[in-house]
Design an enzyme around this catalytic site. Structure first.
Site, PDB file in Angstrom:
ATOM      1  N   LYS A 211       0.833  -1.219   0.000  1.00  0.00           N
ATOM      2  CA  LYS A 211       0.000   0.000   0.000  1.00  0.00           C
ATOM      3  C   LYS A 211       0.863   1.262   0.000  1.00  0.00           C
ATOM      4  O   LYS A 211       0.623   2.210  -0.760  1.00  0.00           O
ATOM      5  CB  LYS A 211      -0.937  -0.022   1.214  1.00  0.00           C
ATOM      6  N   CYS A 265      -3.391  11.187   1.536  1.00  0.00           N
ATOM      7  CA  CYS A 265      -2.747   9.890   1.287  1.00  0.00           C
ATOM      8  C   CYS A 265      -1.374  10.065   0.660  1.00  0.00           C
ATOM      9  O   CYS A 265      -0.363   9.770   1.276  1.00  0.00           O
ATOM     10  CB  CYS A 265      -3.640   9.062   0.367  1.00  0.00           C
TER      11      CYS A 265
HETATM   12  N1  SAJ Z   1      -1.886  14.824  -9.065  1.00  0.00           N
HETATM   13  C1  SAJ Z   1      -1.038  15.537  -9.891  1.00  0.00           C
HETATM   14  N2  SAJ Z   1      -0.735  15.031 -11.120  1.00  0.00           N
HETATM   15  C2  SAJ Z   1      -1.246  13.838 -11.566  1.00  0.00           C
HETATM   16  C3  SAJ Z   1      -2.094  13.108 -10.709  1.00  0.00           C
HETATM   17  C4  SAJ Z   1      -2.404  13.629  -9.472  1.00  0.00           C
HETATM   18  O1  SAJ Z   1      -0.557  16.621  -9.542  1.00  0.00           O
HETATM   19  O2  SAJ Z   1      -0.937  13.451 -12.701  1.00  0.00           O
HETATM   20  C5  SAJ Z   1      -2.219  15.362  -7.724  1.00  0.00           C
HETATM   21  C6  SAJ Z   1      -3.714  15.626  -7.498  1.00  0.00           C
HETATM   22  O3  SAJ Z   1      -4.109  16.871  -7.992  1.00  0.00           O
HETATM   23  C7  SAJ Z   1      -3.796  15.526  -5.983  1.00  0.00           C
HETATM   24  C8  SAJ Z   1      -2.745  14.457  -5.639  1.00  0.00           C
HETATM   25  O4  SAJ Z   1      -1.888  14.383  -6.764  1.00  0.00           O
HETATM   26  O5  SAJ Z   1      -3.413  16.743  -5.364  1.00  0.00           O
HETATM   27  C9  SAJ Z   1      -3.285  13.086  -5.324  1.00  0.00           C
HETATM   28  O6  SAJ Z   1      -4.379  12.770  -6.150  1.00  0.00           O
HETATM   29  P1  SAJ Z   1      -4.680  11.327  -6.730  1.00  0.00           P
HETATM   30  O7  SAJ Z   1      -5.965  11.410  -7.470  1.00  0.00           O
HETATM   31  O8  SAJ Z   1      -3.522  10.805  -7.488  1.00  0.00           O
HETATM   32  O9  SAJ Z   1      -4.786  10.355  -5.458  1.00  0.00           O
HETATM   33  P2  SAJ Z   1      -5.627  10.420  -4.073  1.00  0.00           P
HETATM   34  O10 SAJ Z   1      -4.706  10.973  -3.012  1.00  0.00           O
HETATM   35  O11 SAJ Z   1      -6.949  11.050  -4.236  1.00  0.00           O
HETATM   36  O12 SAJ Z   1      -5.845   8.830  -3.804  1.00  0.00           O
HETATM   37  C10 SAJ Z   1      -4.711   7.986  -3.700  1.00  0.00           C
HETATM   38  C11 SAJ Z   1      -4.917   6.792  -4.642  1.00  0.00           C
HETATM   39  N3  SAJ Z   1      -3.652   6.056  -4.779  1.00  0.00           N
HETATM   40  C12 SAJ Z   1      -3.110   5.791  -5.997  1.00  0.00           C
HETATM   41  O13 SAJ Z   1      -3.620   6.142  -7.037  1.00  0.00           O
HETATM   42  C13 SAJ Z   1      -1.843   5.006  -6.001  1.00  0.00           C
HETATM   43  C14 SAJ Z   1      -6.025   5.885  -4.109  1.00  0.00           C
HETATM   44  O14 SAJ Z   1      -6.141   4.717  -4.903  1.00  0.00           O
HETATM   45  C15 SAJ Z   1      -5.738   5.496  -2.650  1.00  0.00           C
HETATM   46  O15 SAJ Z   1      -6.780   4.692  -2.123  1.00  0.00           O
HETATM   47  C16 SAJ Z   1      -5.673   6.782  -1.848  1.00  0.00           C
HETATM   48  O16 SAJ Z   1      -4.577   7.562  -2.344  1.00  0.00           O
HETATM   49  C17 SAJ Z   1      -5.457   6.406  -0.395  1.00  0.00           C
HETATM   50  O17 SAJ Z   1      -6.434   6.449   0.374  1.00  0.00           O
HETATM   51  O18 SAJ Z   1      -4.342   5.981  -0.035  1.00  0.00           O
END
Ligand code: SAJ
Length: 420
Positions: A211, A265
């Site tokens: 994880k 996360c």
């Molecule tokens: N982000 C970027 N560029 C990207 C993708 C995301 O800047 O290309 C930023 C987003 O704007 C945001 C952050 O990253 O600020 C995180 O967003 P996210 O959509 O990637 O992820 P979370 O934090 O909403 O959810 C993550 C997920 N983990 C993965 O994709 C590996 C989710 O599956 C997990 O369940 C969750 O963390 C968790 O609870 O751990």
């Protein structure tokens, strides 16, 4: 089956409602009286597609109820926060308290599942707390197979993406990490009932690190994109063109640069790896530094551009931590807007379709107003795009041709590569 879900937050509430919808008797235990009252009234305390519908059905059929006391159950699912302390150490106090709270209610045959994202060794810590509180029952030890313990203890990390939680709860593959194989088998029986993805069985330490690795992988890859955007700024190259064209290579897939990394996360979990293996986790630590630095770079850019104006009016598009959610936790966009609002001589117009009032750090500042997209466009000198909400994707880029634009997310400045 009777299931006690410990913690009715972002993970526990959808999980409880889902299990109730599958016909289990579910009691959601939460220390927050207000959350318990809302859930018993059938009301979700945060926005998430399809959650309200699932919850209404679960509560009206009587399959789900909430309580401020834990109850004896066949399965316990612990889904409480695991924040990071200043300096990077994990704060496991919620997991410890949750374990201590359920201990008196355990019976021989109970299965305790930790879903909270946790550092390596945490499942063993949970078993230790339970063992200490209940000398009348036997508990498993890591990889000590052999005689079955009275209570099984496992780690089955949550993996659902805010914005798609209800769907992912069912469809995602799951990692089932037992302290022993017998423990894992018992947890598997529960997850196989409602998960349409594949359930992979492993040991608890591996499950913990799986994880953490998932979120650290994403953090490192976003850091690469953010670093590239800073390199492009310096070299005066359009990062969106570079990304688009590099991604035409069959083995390259650069993520999107943005305002930084937010949420509870990805901006937190990599620290659990760094904290456990500080010498080894060099890249993972650096990714955190790069992503945390991104909001400062955007603030610097905006303030430099604002110097051209007298009392510049700055429209900031988006304050949530990512697109199309109302979640402000660890939001880099909010950090940027707050810093700009506290800088000298700037008028800030906040355009955020997912909130109805200014978030706490901005409320009460007399140079900040929450406005709609039309007003933001008409009244601003500088437009700062921070979060790619679907409403913003419909904005006409031509409206911004005569403005100074800082586009952290490639909303209006994203070029189309021309393939010939
Ligand atoms: N982000 C970027 N560029 C990207 C993708 C995301 O800047 O290309 C930023 C987003 O704007 C945001 C952050 O990253 O600020 C995180 O967003 P996210 O959509 O990637 O992820 P979370 O934090 O909403 O959810 C993550 C997920 N983990 C993965 O994709 C590996 C989710 O599956 C997990 O369940 C969750 O963390 C968790 O609870 O751990």
């Amino acid at each position: 089956m009777k299931i006690c879900v410990v913690g009715l937050g972002y993970i526990g509430l959808p999980t409880a409602a889902m299990l109730a919808s599958r016909g289990h008797e579910v009691v959601g235990y939460d220390v927050n009286q207000k959350v318990v009252e809302l859930v018993n009234a059938g009301q979700a305390h945060f926005q998430e597609p399809d959650l309200q519908m699932l919850l209404t059905a679960a509560v009206t059929t009587g399959q789900l109820r909430a309580s401020t006391e834990p109850e004896t159950a066949d399965y316990y699912i612990i889904a409480v926060p695991t924040p990071v302390r200043p300096g990077g150490a994990p704060d496991m106090s919620y997991v410890e308290k949750a374990s201590a709270a359920i201990a008196p209610t355990l019976k021989a045959g109970s299965v305790v599942i930790l879903e909270s994202t946790s550092p390596v060794g945490s499942t063993e810590m949970v078993a230790e707390v339970l063992r200490h509180a209940r000398p009348d029952l036997t508990f498993p030890r890591y990889k000590e197979e052999g005689a079955d313990a009275d209570v099984a203890v496992c780690h089955c990390p949550e993996r659902i993406l805010p914005g798609q939680m209800v769907r992912e709860l069912v469809q995602n593959d799951r990692i089932i990490g037992g302290l022993t194989e017998a423990c894992a088998q018992k947890a598997l029986d529960l997850y196989q009932e409602f998960v349409t993805g594949t359930c992979y069985v492993t040991d608890s330490r591996a499950a913990e690190l799986v994880k953490l690795s998932e979120n650290a992988f994403r953090d490192v890859n976003i850091a690469f994109a953010n670093e590239l955007s800073m390199i492009c700024d310096k070299l005066e190259v359009d990062v969106w063109a570079v990304r688009e064209l590099a991604n035409k290579h069959p083995r390259v897939s650069i993520l999107e640069p943005g305002a930084g990394v937010g949420g509870h996360c990805i901006a937190v979990d990599p620290w659990f790896i760094v904290n456990s293996a500080p010498e080894e986790a060099r890249l993972i630590r650096m990714a955190r530094v790069v992503n945390d630095d991104k909001p400062h770079r955007i603030v610097e850019r905006v303030t430099r551009l604002a110097d051209r104006f007298k009392n510049a009016v700055v429209a900031c598009y988006g304050v949530t931590y990512k697109p199309d959610v109302d979640d402000l936790r660890e939001s880099p966009a909010l950090e940027i807007v707050e810093t700009l609002a506290k800088a000298d001589g700037l008028q800030i117009l906040v355009c955020e379709p997912n909130v109805t009032e200014l978030p706490a750090p901005l409320a009460g500042l007399n140079n900040v107003q929450l406005v709609d997209a039309g007003r933001a466009q008409r009244e601003s000198d500088i437009a700062v795009f921070l979060v790619g909400h679907r409403q913003f994707k419909r904005l006409d880029p031509n409206q911004f041709l005569n403005k100074v634009v800082v586009d952290a997310i490639g909303l209006v400045s994203r070029p189309n590569a021309r393939g010939v």
